[in-house]
Structures are given as structure tokens and as C-alpha cells.
Design an enzyme around this catalytic site. Sequence first.
Site: not given
Length: 817
Positions: A19, A21-23, A26, A41, A134
Site C-alpha cells: 500500500g 499513502g502520504g506517509m 509499505v 515502510k 489517534d
Amino acid sequence: MPVPQGTRLGRYEIRTLLGAGGMGEVYLAHDTTLRRAVAIKLLPSDLAANIERLRRIQQEAYAASSLNHPNILTVHEIGAQEGTHFVATEFIDGETLRQRMARGRLELREILDVGEQVASALGAAHAAGIVHRDIKPENIMIRKDGIVKVLDFGLAKVVDAQGKISDLETRTVPSTDTAPGMVLGTVQYMSPEQARGLATDARTDVWSLGVVLYELLTGRATFEGRTTSDVIAAILKTEPTPLTKCADDVPAELERIVTRALQKDREERYQTVKDLGLDLKALKRRLDFDAERARADAASAVTPDRARVDAAQWRRPTSRRVLFALLAVVIAIVALAVAANRGLLRSASGDSVDSIAVMPFTNESGDPDHEYLSDGISVSVINALSQLSGVKVIARTSSFKYKNKEIDPQEVARALGVEAIVTGRVAQRGDSLLIGVELVDGKDRTQMWGDQYNRKVTDLLQMQADISADIADKLRRRLSTGERDRLTKRETTSLQAYDLLLRGRYYFDKGGTQNRKHAIELYQQAIGIDPGYALVYVALSNAYRTLVYSSVLAPQEFMPKSEAAARKALELDDSLAEAHAALGNFNRASLDWAGAEREFQRAIVLNQNLAAAHDSYSAFLSFMGRHDQSIAESTRAKELDPLSASISTGVGSSFLFARRYDEAVQALRQAVDVDPVNSVTRLYLGYTYAAKGMHRAAIGEYQEALRLGDETPSTQIYLGAAYANAGERERAQVILKQLRTGTTYVSPAELAILYGALGQHEEAFSSLEKAVALRDVQLVFLGVDPAFDTLRGDPRFADLMRRAGLPPIASATSKPR
């Protein structure tokens, strides 16, 4: 662009993109050293180049890697290779909770299971000083085997031992989703304090987990709005729609749990996520039990009429449940007592067992509101077994350190110094009660004895008579009349009075002035129902005395009430060891030294396992200057109650009385290890440091006691004396003025300590004369408390000692135990 398969990052070989994403991206990778699948990651180059944003990732890895829990993602490594920064974690073969929700609603038991596992993970984090901040479905993963993993501690707030937050921001996020690289949060799951930008603590995670549970149950957001501002406004001002209005078949107990988690005032929420998890676990057990009972009913072809009768019986008031609890007590006591005395309790080596610890019985009824009943069963078993001569039985305080914990019998036996562990569980079915009791060898964890009992509640009274006859018939060795009577007698015939006693003990043990005053009210109600219930008078006597010693109740009014209750208990049952100990404590406070020793010795003869009696007798012996005997008695008390902070503190005070200060400090430090938040132990350390002339250290301990909630005049007096001795006279004078002008009762004997530290000797002796006139309970410390040393050289002091009936000794400091 995805990293090609086969690329190596250190010992990790990239396999498949999982996957992005912004971070970062992975990947599934292979650990070539340990030969296992891992998740890697890879951080974006722009993020890695930003020191602050990189710090966030490192903080996340630090927070998660400092924890070791089956429900928390394991971080293996954070590293870099040729400018590429990465984090290696365990690979989770599963899906996020959000992905699972997208496939359809979860079953109720699945929801409870997820909630319980997340609560367990957060409990471990909170215990390590880490608050997640979170919690949301995206940060919760469910493995294919059902194990839940909590991810992403990037927002975690890490609190050090001094309570300081390390290096993390506490702002709120101005968008619905977490912005890449921002140490912020997700609006829909924010607590009110988070949304306001206030300081957060563990109760923030309680709120967020409550939001997740609400969403799982209803399939809709807990707080909704067209804009981020609308969502925040809803969090701060509106209550979510009641669960029963937007979800079918939600148990009332679950609605109570979620509603409590979502209290906007965090003081009204669950104060620990552990408590939330325990409530979810209890509800899950109850649902499982109901399902099992339904299957059993179906298998036995229960008729509708019979089913209605059973259901009606289980909807009856608490008194029915009390009957069940009493039956459990009787059966468990008899089974264990008979086995112990017939020589059936044998260790692995073949020797008779002569030391036992009874663990808190497990309440498998699924009703957390009746937890006090299972506690009461355990205490009753402990009290009954303690009547057996030649058998060491660990006191309740130490046994209850293991309440709601998964135990290893071998470790528990080693910690408590016993050979065997007793466990018990109680479950209800129809009009019967199923009780399981086991005795486990502490050396090798093998079951030495165990049995299950399924009895009708309607047979209770006859059952008690039958059990008494069975004990008399089946025990091989001859019991004394006293032992036989104590094992078979019923303390009360009133189920309601028994229930009130258990509730009172529960509140008294919780501590705090209001809880203990409420306990007194419950004891008084029990006496109103059964004026012949001796044990309640003992509890009432001890409660009055404890609050007098804490300067909460005036001694002129409540010490006579303490005496009256103790004497009433003895009038009703002269063989009750606890009653003799209670009267001994009163006699000691009243300076009736001969009467005190007589009662303490009688209590110990009646029940050698009564740790509190050994502890109280130890204090008496110290007042008399018999220090070696005192230390021996306090040591015996600790053998019987090794995990009690109060008893451990008593050992320290015995050394203090003997002015063996270094040994006192060592014992008290051990007591702090047993219970770091016990304010009384902190006070004793303060007394010890003050006696050693370490007044700054004493001030620190007194302030810690205040922080823990002990704001009694006694604590203020000793703090003021420490200020005076440390050269801060103005602060001492402020405390003195507050004590003299306040409305709370202040012991004149203790107040003399503050006068003496300030050099106001005439005021000090005037206060001591007042104490003698009032027979102040703190006079017992005149001969032994080093805080009185500033006054000890005056001839008037020796005269005060004589009038108090004290021997002319100079010893160490303590407080009543």
C-alpha cells in the site's frame, strides 16, 4: 515509482507493494537473517529530508518499540540505507478495522472482542506512560486468526517518570483526515480536550475507543457535520444519538459502557482503559454464558413454562444473588477445610501443605455490578481457612493484588511464600449455582485437588446443616471446639445484612474520606437489619478509629463509638479474633496499655493468621520500648501479608521506633515498590528522613503524600515542621495559621510538633496539656516519635509521659496501623 522486487535494504529483501499513502509506501519483505516476513515502510524522500517530519516517524517507532504486547504492532528496526529511510515491523496478515467494516457489520461478540483487545493494548501503553491519541479504525488491524493489533504511535504522548511530556505537539488538526507529516489527530475520534487543544492523558484514548465502539455498533459516525468545524462543535456540545435508537439488540450494559466512555467531562469517564476493558470482557462472558445456557436448555428440551420460571428466578433482586454467593462460600470453605484437615492436601514432594493463598474468585455471572460479591466469597474463604491451626493462610490484601490478572500459580506461590494456590469460579444456571474450586501445587503447577458443585438455591439452609454434620463425621483429626464452631457457624441469617457488609468493605477498601464515610453508613444499615451481626460491629469500630487517626472525625465523639462497637462485637461473639484486635486498638489509643496487650494476645491466640493483629501488636510493643519483639511481630505480619503496603510500612515503622533508620528506609522503599501510590508509606519515609536530619528529602515525601490525596492536618503538621527545620519558617508559619484558624479537627499532640520545630516551646507544652486533658489519640507517640525530640529535654515532658502511662523511652516515629 514502486521499488523493484528483490531490492535489498540491509538484511531485508523487498517482495511486494502492500500500500501507499502520504506517509510512504509499505512493502512485504523478507528478513534474510531471521527468515521471516516483515513489513517495510519506506519514507518519502521529501519527508526524510524534513528533520521535524522524520522525527515524528522516529518518535512513532520509539513509542511502539518500547512496548511488548500481543495486541501492539512490533517494531523491529528503524534504519536508513543510501538516503532511503525505512521502518521494519512485523507483517500482519489481515485487514484494518475500516476495511473489515466496509465488508459489513460485525457481530456483537466480534465488537466486544475487538474492544477488549484494543483496551488491553492501550492499557499496556498507558502503564508505560504512553498515550496513543489517534485511535481510529485505520490504526486497528485484525489478523486472520482474530488477533487485533494497534498501529501508528506517531501521535503518542510519552510521559516520563516526572510526568513531563517528551518532544510532542498537542495541537488539533484542521481537517477530517490526518495531514501527512503532522503530529496531529483525526477529528471524528478526538476527545473534547483534544479538540480544544488542551493537555491530554490516558482518558483521551478511552474517549476515542468509545467512538470506535459506537461506530461499530451503529454503522454511522458518532459525531457528524458538513465541515470540520461542525464536527468539532458536535464533539464539544452535542450528545450522540442513544445506541438503542440507532442499533438493534444492543444490550443495556453495553450502552452504559459506551455512554460512560463518551462523557465529555473526562472526570466522569472511565478513569483507566483497563476498567473499560474489564467491563467489555465481563459482558462478553455473560453473553457466552447465556448462549451456552440456551444450548443446554435446548438440549435438555426445557419446556416454555419451565424456561419462564427460570428466567423469573434470575430476575429476582440482589438477595437471590447473595444466596448464590453464600452457597459458594459454604461449599468452597467446606471442600477446602475438609481436604486440608484430612491430610488430602499434599504437595508434589508428598508432604502436607501448610501454607495456602486463596486467589480472588472469578465472577463468571457477567454482571460487573456484583463484583463485590465474588470478592466477598474470596474473603470469606480466606477468613474460614485462617481458623485452621498449623496452616499459614495469606491475607486478603496480598491475594487481591492478583485480582483481574492472569496468574501463573508457580510465580504467585513464590511471591507469596506458599506451597499451594486456591482458585475458584462461580457461574449461574437456572435456579442452580455452579462452583468450581481447584488447589494447585505451586512447585510444578499441577492440580492437587479440584471439584465442581451444582446445588439448588432452595436447599441452602438445609445444606448448611448437612455440611456441619459432614465436617464432624469426616475429619480424621480431632478439631477443638472453637475450631469446629468457627468453621461451621453462620455469622448472620440476614442475606441483606451480609450484602451491606460486603458493599461496605468494598467502599472502605477503595480508600478516600467519602468512600469510607459511605462504608460507615452501609455498616450502620446492616446493623439496623441484623443487630446481632458481630462482624459488622468490628468493621464499624475499625472504620471509626481509622477516620479519627486521619483527623477526619473528632476523637471525643467517635473513639467512644469505636469502643462501643468493638465491645458489642465481643458481647455477641467472644471467639471473634477481629473483635479482640479492634478492642486492643481502642485500648492502645486510650492509653490502657495492659488492656491493649491482653486483647492483642487474645486475638493472635484465636487466629494465628490475622496479619492485622500481629501488626497492631507490633506497634504496641514499640510504644513499650520492646523493640526486638516489635520487629518480630511486624515480620510475622509481613509473612502473612507480603504484598500489603500497609504491613510493609509497619515493618519500616518498627525499625523507626528502634531508631534503626537505615533499615527503616530500606523496608519503606520496599513498601513503595509494592504500592508506589500509597500515601501513608510516603509519610513514613518523610518521618524517617526528618529523623535522619534530611529535611529536604522529608519535604519531598510529604509533598508526594499530598499529591496522592493525603491532605489531612497530620500531614500538614509534619510538612510545616520540615519547612521550619529546613529554614523556611515563613512557610511553616503559614501552615500553622491555617491549622489554627480552620474548622477541621487538629490533634493538639501533633500540633505541639510544629510549635516545637518553630521554637515556640510554651505553645507546644500548652498544646500537649490540652492533648492530655482530651486523651488525644496521638499521645501514644510521645515516647517514640523523634519529632518530639525538640521538647524532650524539658522536665515537663517526662511528667507528660508519666501521666500518659508511657515508659521513659526515646524511640522512633510511626503512625497508627
